[in-house]
Design a protein around this motif. Structure first.
Motif, PDB file in Angstrom:
ATOM      1  N   GLU A   1      -4.848  -1.192  -9.248  1.00  0.00           N
ATOM      2  CA  GLU A   1      -6.043  -0.410  -9.564  1.00  0.00           C
ATOM      3  C   GLU A   1      -7.079  -1.258 -10.293  1.00  0.00           C
ATOM      4  O   GLU A   1      -7.676  -0.849 -11.298  1.00  0.00           O
ATOM      5  CB  GLU A   1      -5.682   0.816 -10.425  1.00  0.00           C
TER       6      GLU A   1
ATOM      7  N   MET B   1      -5.547  -2.871  -5.092  1.00  0.00           N
ATOM      8  CA  MET B   1      -5.404  -1.407  -5.079  1.00  0.00           C
ATOM      9  C   MET B   1      -4.182  -0.988  -5.870  1.00  0.00           C
ATOM     10  O   MET B   1      -4.207  -0.010  -6.624  1.00  0.00           O
ATOM     11  CB  MET B   1      -5.253  -0.919  -3.642  1.00  0.00           C
ATOM     12  N   PHE B   2      -3.114  -1.755  -5.660  1.00  0.00           N
ATOM     13  CA  PHE B   2      -1.876  -1.445  -6.348  1.00  0.00           C
ATOM     14  C   PHE B   2      -2.077  -1.507  -7.856  1.00  0.00           C
ATOM     15  O   PHE B   2      -1.611  -0.648  -8.596  1.00  0.00           O
ATOM     16  CB  PHE B   2      -0.795  -2.456  -5.919  1.00  0.00           C
TER      17      PHE B   2
ATOM     18  N   ILE C   1      -3.454  -8.733   1.833  1.00  0.00           N
ATOM     19  CA  ILE C   1      -2.510  -8.711   0.706  1.00  0.00           C
ATOM     20  C   ILE C   1      -3.268  -8.620  -0.619  1.00  0.00           C
ATOM     21  O   ILE C   1      -2.915  -7.846  -1.517  1.00  0.00           O
ATOM     22  CB  ILE C   1      -1.585  -9.956   0.755  1.00  0.00           C
TER      23      ILE C   1
ATOM     24  N   ALA D   1      -4.548  -5.139  -1.070  1.00  0.00           N
ATOM     25  CA  ALA D   1      -3.442  -4.228  -1.370  1.00  0.00           C
ATOM     26  C   ALA D   1      -2.987  -4.383  -2.820  1.00  0.00           C
ATOM     27  O   ALA D   1      -2.744  -3.387  -3.525  1.00  0.00           O
ATOM     28  CB  ALA D   1      -2.286  -4.508  -0.407  1.00  0.00           C
ATOM     29  N   VAL D   2      -2.928  -5.705  -3.251  1.00  0.00           N
ATOM     30  CA  VAL D   2      -2.520  -5.967  -4.645  1.00  0.00           C
ATOM     31  C   VAL D   2      -3.543  -5.362  -5.595  1.00  0.00           C
ATOM     32  O   VAL D   2      -3.199  -4.719  -6.609  1.00  0.00           O
ATOM     33  CB  VAL D   2      -2.330  -7.492  -4.877  1.00  0.00           C
TER      34      VAL D   2
ATOM     35  N   VAL E   1       0.674   3.049  -3.105  1.00  0.00           N
ATOM     36  CA  VAL E   1      -0.670   3.608  -3.296  1.00  0.00           C
ATOM     37  C   VAL E   1      -0.772   4.917  -2.510  1.00  0.00           C
ATOM     38  O   VAL E   1      -1.253   5.939  -3.024  1.00  0.00           O
ATOM     39  CB  VAL E   1      -1.737   2.607  -2.830  1.00  0.00           C
TER      40      VAL E   1
ATOM     41  N   LEU F   1       0.812  -1.218   0.000  1.00  0.00           N
ATOM     42  CA  LEU F   1       0.000   0.000   0.000  1.00  0.00           C
ATOM     43  C   LEU F   1       0.856   1.283   0.000  1.00  0.00           C
ATOM     44  O   LEU F   1       0.364   2.367  -0.273  1.00  0.00           O
ATOM     45  CB  LEU F   1      -0.933   0.008   1.225  1.00  0.00           C
TER      46      LEU F   1
END
Lengths: 681, 129
Positions: free
Chosen positions: B49, B46-47, B40, B43-44, A302, A299
């Motif tokens: 997108e 989001m990373f 995880i 997060a992945v 991000v 994150l």
């Protein structure tokens, strides 16, 4: 006193004399004479209650001092005539002997006095009462089998109901001669007893010697037993030790050593695997703890992206804020310049034409930013709000940057390493296990267990050996002491051996006689069955159906009929009439089979039997070798019939003489007269 | 920070739930629990997108276990300032759904998902490229 039983062949009852016996108060005699074999039947007629059965009782009582049934003797009231007697005259045809049995009872003040006299060929036997009774038993007819010679319908009924058994067995054995042999055995025992007494007398003098001898024998026996046991234990110990040596050799074998080594390695590997697993779990827990913020590392970028975005926004807002401030300042400047006609900054006068230009600019600015303070406040708020978020994100980023994932990575590496180590250990353990399987499961431990067990057994056996040795030593010591004492006492006991040998001889003889009895019974029982079967087939009305008479088993004397096809009907289920025929067959078969030729006396026998059986019985009687005395029921009215009228065709030629019992109803006494109804000689 | 009244974290299907379970079982050193794997995955997502809609809700873990320090909430607030907390959580689930799909694909393609490398590489580079 021993007698040969077969001396008593062909015993005939030639005369009965009674006085004061039941209804025969006066002296009454019946003279049967000495019938020939052609005419051997005597018939005595009488009505019920006249005294037929009393005559049967007279024979019983005269011979044995007993009555045939539960009746009692009655004396008359005349004190001067208070003697009652029965006298029976017998003739032994074979030995041409006349035997008179006289039994009397006197009713004295002191009580009853019974006397038995026997006169043999005119000479009274000088014997005591018991021997006289034995003489009757042995010479004339034994009491125990008298019921097969003197019988009435009730006796047949009784035997038929019991269907043989123990009672019959005793009688049969008596007839077979078993009783005589048993008497011989008893005599042998008497002799034995005499020897034993003699021996005891010697032993009494040297009781100590015998006791010592007994003790010596006992000790010798014990020594023998213990020595045998000891030898057995020694062999056992030897065998156990050999076995243990073999097992130990197996244990020492190289392959076994290898097995042990492998087992040890496997055990170590198992311990290692356990330890590694425990470590693995520990690391896993640590990883779990550290992994809770590992996503933050992803994150981070991000957050960083959003921070940049916010920074741009903040820059834009700052620029706008600056622009608005500049405009605000320009408006203030223009307003002051127009008001003072000079520059507030440099105080230089402004031309009137220029004022108009400044007024125009101010007007345009005011128009464009009509609510400038509000706009500036709004921009300011936005800036603050975004700044706060920026700050938070920045702080989060700082936090994330403080995370040191290396520790987690190291743990993961360690975890991987441990997993590899476990895999390697498991692999090696599997390999060893497979090798061990080839050697056999727990071979070593099995061998070790067996060796332990055998060692325990050896120890146990060794203890027992030790104990036995000690016991043996003690016994031998005791034996030596007794030997010594016996040596001192021995000379006085030379007679003992001789007596002992005689006793042994007598015991052997007794044993042989007992064996003989068994063989005799086996042998002669069959002969009896043959005779009884012959009679049975002559009497029965089912000749086509039945094969023979038999005893149900070798050991008992229960009657059994055998059918033609070999079937054995249930004797409890055959008709009562048939049971009586079976019983009668047995009696007459036994009678014929036996070597005793005493007279047969029957009382009112025919009335109960079926006409068919009556006829067959009459034929049997007419052909019998023995003397037959029939007590027959007769209607005493004029021309009254007898129970055997219809049997005349078979009997009349065999009748020697006939008698009729006359009853004086007033005096209640009976007497007997000779008559001729069927036509005797 | 609260996510509203939802209380639970959902995945899109039973099959996805099974994927979660299997990965936790097979890669304990990387995914020691379902919560960690969800974090995880999200997060992945989001990373990258990337988001994936959830057709059906299958319960995975409790909500409180996935964002104890409020980082997800903070980021989602930045991303979706106009949405309610429950709606933001649903967005998070959508990121996770895409993230787990990516992780699984990686494992199926490469035989493993080298999360260390993934995290390190991208976390140290201040760029998405």
């Amino acid at each position: 006193m021993l007698h040969k039983r077969w001396e008593i062949d062909k015993m005939w009852l030639s005369k009965i004399v009674v006085k004061n016996f039941k209804p025969y108060r006066d002296e009454t005699s019946i003279d049967f004479g000495f019938p020939s074999t052609n005419r051997h039947i005597t018939i005595i007629y009488g009505d019920n209650g006249f005294g037929k059965t009393s005559l049967l009782d007279a024979v019983y009582w005269g011979l044995y001092g007993k009555l045939s049934r539960d009746t009692y003797l009655m004396f008359n009231d005349d004190p001067s005539d208070n003697e009652m007697f029965v006298e029976l005259h017998f003739y032994d045809e074979e030995y041409n002997e006349k035997i008179i049995v006289h039994r009397s009872v006197e009713n004295k003040v002191s009580g009853f006095k019974e006397t038995l006299e026997i006169i043999r060929n005119g000479e009274a036997l000088e014997l005591d009462a018991l021997d006289l009774q034995s003489f009757i038993d042995e010479k004339i007819l034994p009491y125990d089998i008298s019921k097969f010679f003197f019988f009435d319908a009730e006796d047949i009924k009784s035997i038929a109901e019991k269907q043989g058994g123990e009672e019959v067995k005793e009688s049969v054995e008596l007839i077979l001669g078993v009783k005589t042999i048993r008497k011989t055995i008893e005599d042998l025992n008497s002799v034995k007893k005499e020897f034993e007494n003699e021996r005891n007398k010697i032993l009494k003098d040297s009781r100590e010697y015998e006791e010592l001898n007994d003790k010596l024998r006992e000790i010798s026996k014990q020594i023998d037993e213990k020595e045998k046991r000891l030898e057995k234990i020694r062999i056992e110990i030897k065998s156990l030790k050999t076995k243990r040596r073999e097992l130990r050799a197996q244990l020492a074998d190289a392959s076994i050593q290898e097995v042990r080594e492998f087992e040890s390695r496997r055990k170590k590997l198992e311990e290692k695997i356990t330890r590694l697993n425990s470590e693995k779990q520990k690391i896993k827990d640590e990883i779990k703890e550290l992994s809770s913020n590992i996503h933050l590392l992803i994150l981070r970028s991000v957050i960083k992206y959003h921070l940049e975005d916010i920074e741009t926004k903040l820059k834009e807002i700052s620029k706008k804020r600056e622009e608005l401030e500049n405009i605000q300042n320009r408006i203030i400047l223009l307003e002051k310049l127009i008001e003072e006609n000079k520059c507030p900054v440099c105080s230089k006068l402004v031309l009137s034409g220029d004022v108009e230009i400044y007024q125009q600019e101010l007007k345009e600015l005011k128009k464009m930013y009509s609510d400038l303070p509000k706009t500036r406040r709004s921009i300011e708020d936005e800036y603050v709000r975004i700044s706060v978020k920026y700050k938070k994100l920045k702080e989060k980023l700082d936090e994330i940057d403080k995370i040191r994932p290396e520790a987690l990575f190291e743990l993961r590496e360690k975890f991987r390493q441990i997993e590899n180590d476990i895999k390697t250990a498991e692999k090696e353990k599997a390999k060893i296990s497979k090798r061990l399987e080839n050697f056999g499961v727990s071979l070593v431990s099995q061998l070790e267990t067996k060796i332990s067990e055998i060692t325990a057994k050896i120890t146990q056996a060794g203890d027992e050996e030790k104990r036995l040795r000690k016991e043996l030593d003690d016994l031998k010591k005791e034996k030596r002491g007794i030997d010594h004492k016996i040596d001192i006492l021995a000379p006085s006991n030379s007679l003992l051996g001789g007596i002992q040998r005689k006793l042994q001889l007598l015991e052997s003889l007794e044993e042989a006689l007992n064996e003989y009895i068994h063989k005799l019974i086996d042998l002669r029982r069959e002969e009896l069955i043959t005779e009884a079967s012959n009679v049975f087939l002559k009497l029965t009305n089912k000749k086509e159906e039945y094969e023979k008479f038999e005893f149900s088993s070798e050991s008992n004397y229960k009657f059994q009929i055998i059918c033609k096809e070999g079937a054995k009907p249930d004797m409890n289920k055959i008709s009562y009439g048939e049971k009586e025929v079976v019983a009668l067959s047995f009696i007459l078969g036994l009678n014929k089979y036996s070597l005793i030729k005493a007279p047969i006396i029957t009382d009112t026998l025919f009335g109960r039997l079926s006409p068919y059986v009556q006829e067959n019985l009459a034929i049997l009687f007419s052909n019998a070798e023995s003397q037959i005395i029939l007590l027959v029921l007769k209607d005493m009215r004029e021309n009254g019939k007898t129970e055997i009228d219809h049997l005349a065709p078979w009997l009349k030629d065999k009748i020697y003489n006939e008698y009729l019992i006359i009853r004086d109803q007033n005096k209640r006494v009976s007497h007997i007269e000779k008559v001729k109804i069927f036509g005797g000689e | 920070m609260s996510w509203g009244s939802k209380g639970k974290i959902y995945v899109s299907s039973e099959n996805t739930k099974k994927i979660y379970d299997r990965l936790v079982k097979d890669y304990p050193q990387y995914f020691p629990s379902l919560s960690v794997l969800f974090q995880i995955s999200a997060a992945v997502g989001m990373f990258l997108e990337k988001k994936k809609e959830l057709n059906k809700n299958v319960e995975l873990v409790n909500e409180y276990s996935i964002d104890k320090d409020g980082t997800f909430a903070l980021i989602l607030e930045m991303m979706y300032p106009d949405l309610a907390p429950e709606q933001r959580l649903e967005e998070l689930e959508k990121f996770a759904e895409a993230g787990i799909e990516y992780i699984l694909k990686e494992i199926e393609t490469n035989g493993s998902f080298i999360i260390d490398k993934f995290v390190y590489k991208y976390s140290k580079e201040d760029s998405y490229d």
